[in-house]
Scaffold this active site. Structure first.
Site: not given
Length: 346
Positions: A36, A324, A327
């Site tokens: 991610s 977040d 990340h």
């Protein structure tokens, strides 16, 4: 003064690097493998996964809106593509679904994915490293249908392979014994050895397809994310585990350089670079490093690795290191790219 000088030096150096290139790229394309931290939207069409970010407020500052990037804007590989003179790369999912061009490369990274095929399975469907390479094979077949044999070989040999994977094998596997048996089967050193063996196998599989230029990125310091920080300090136990993996990875890259002189293997010390960025966050313009712009306070029981749909994020996003719970913000990714460029040849 320190903050200004740090930012000025970093961003000027990055700008000069691009200008020195004359706007032209030294690579024909770039192929991205990872999780991610670099995924540009490969999970977004899956109905059987929660590991996706194709909804607001993700992408709130990205020109294309929410695409599946786990940030408010650009992710690390977007900036690296710009730095080497390439456009933003399409996700493999969009190549398949929308017929996006593969001329300048493809992003195969998948949120939640790891080196081991079972990593991240509790999120639902993700694409592990092996699956990402299988998608590369399909792209190579597609290229062979568009270019002549000689042209394909030259094209692939001058493309950049970017690999940033391995952190999830700890964060979403080894340290979650309720869901995964790995910590009951292997001690920490054995687990690192297992990961490296499979990682090396996959790198050689990519090379076997004709790719010759590799940028190998260390696994990130997962103990320094808001979901793991406690009292402004990174989780040393988690970081130690990842560091063991990175030590082996660096050794593998050294061996690859010796054993495959026809290929180029660059090693990006992102663990060390990001740890330094975290420790000196204020000097780089970040007023908040222990809380997520979207998703809760550091170490709180409500902090999640992702932010929920239509959550209202912070307004001063350029002052937050993290978007977040896991990340970086676009601002964080921009500085991280500049720092990596100062330490790595790519």
């Amino acid at each position: 003064m320190l903050k200004v000088s740090y930012l000025w030096i970093l961003l000027t150096a990055a700008s000069l690097a691009l200008e020195a290139n004359g706007g032209a790229t030294k690579y024909t394309a770039m192929y991205v493998f990872g999780d991610s931290l670099v995924d540009s939207g490969n999970n977004k069409y899956f109905v059987d996964t929660i590991a996706k970010a194709n909804f607001l407020p993700y992408g709130i500052d990205f020109s294309g809106g929410p695409t599946g990037r786990s940030s408010n804007g650009k992710v690390l590989v977007d900036f690296i593509a710009e730095m080497v003179g390439l456009p933003l790369l399409p996700s493999y999912a969009d190549v398949v679904a929308k017929g996006e061009s593969i001329l300048y490369g493809v992003n195969y990274a998948s949120a939640g994915a790891g080196i081991l095929p079972e990593t991240g399975y509790r999120f639902g469907r993700v694409i592990p490293f092996e699956g990402q390479i299988n998608n590369l094979r399909k792209t190579v077949d597609q290229l062979r249908g568009q270019l002549h044999g000689n042209e394909v070989s030259k094209y692939l040999a001058n493309a950049l392979v970017f690999v940033d994977i391995g952190a999830n094998d700890y964060l979403n596997n080894y340290v979650q014994p309720i869901y995964y048996p790995s910590s009951h089967i292997y001690n920490v050193e054995q687990f690192a050895d297992l990961l490296i063996t499979l990682y090396t196998k996959h790198i050689l599989e990519i090379q076997g397809l004709g790719l010759r230029k590799f940028l190998i990125v260390e696994a990130s310091p997962i103990g320094c994310s808001p979901i793991r920080i406690h009292n402004m300090k990174c989780n040393a136990t988690l970081n130690h585990m990842v560091a063991m993996f990175n030590t082996r990875l660096k050794s593998v890259v050294h061996d690859l350089k010796s054993n495959y002189p026809g290929s180029t293997f660059s090693y990006a010390p992102s663990f060390q670079v990001f740890t330094s960025l975290f420790d000196n966050a204020e000097a780089y313009g970040f007023k908040v490093k222990d809380k997520a712009c979207c998703g809760g306070s550091a170490g709180s029981k409500g902090t999640k690795p992702v932010c929920f749909k239509n959550t209202v994020p912070c307004r001063n996003r350029n002052e937050y290191l993290f978007w977040d719970g896991a990340h970086p913000t676009e601002a964080g990714n921009r500085i991280l790219t500049a720092l990596l460029h100062n330490t790595t040849s790519f």
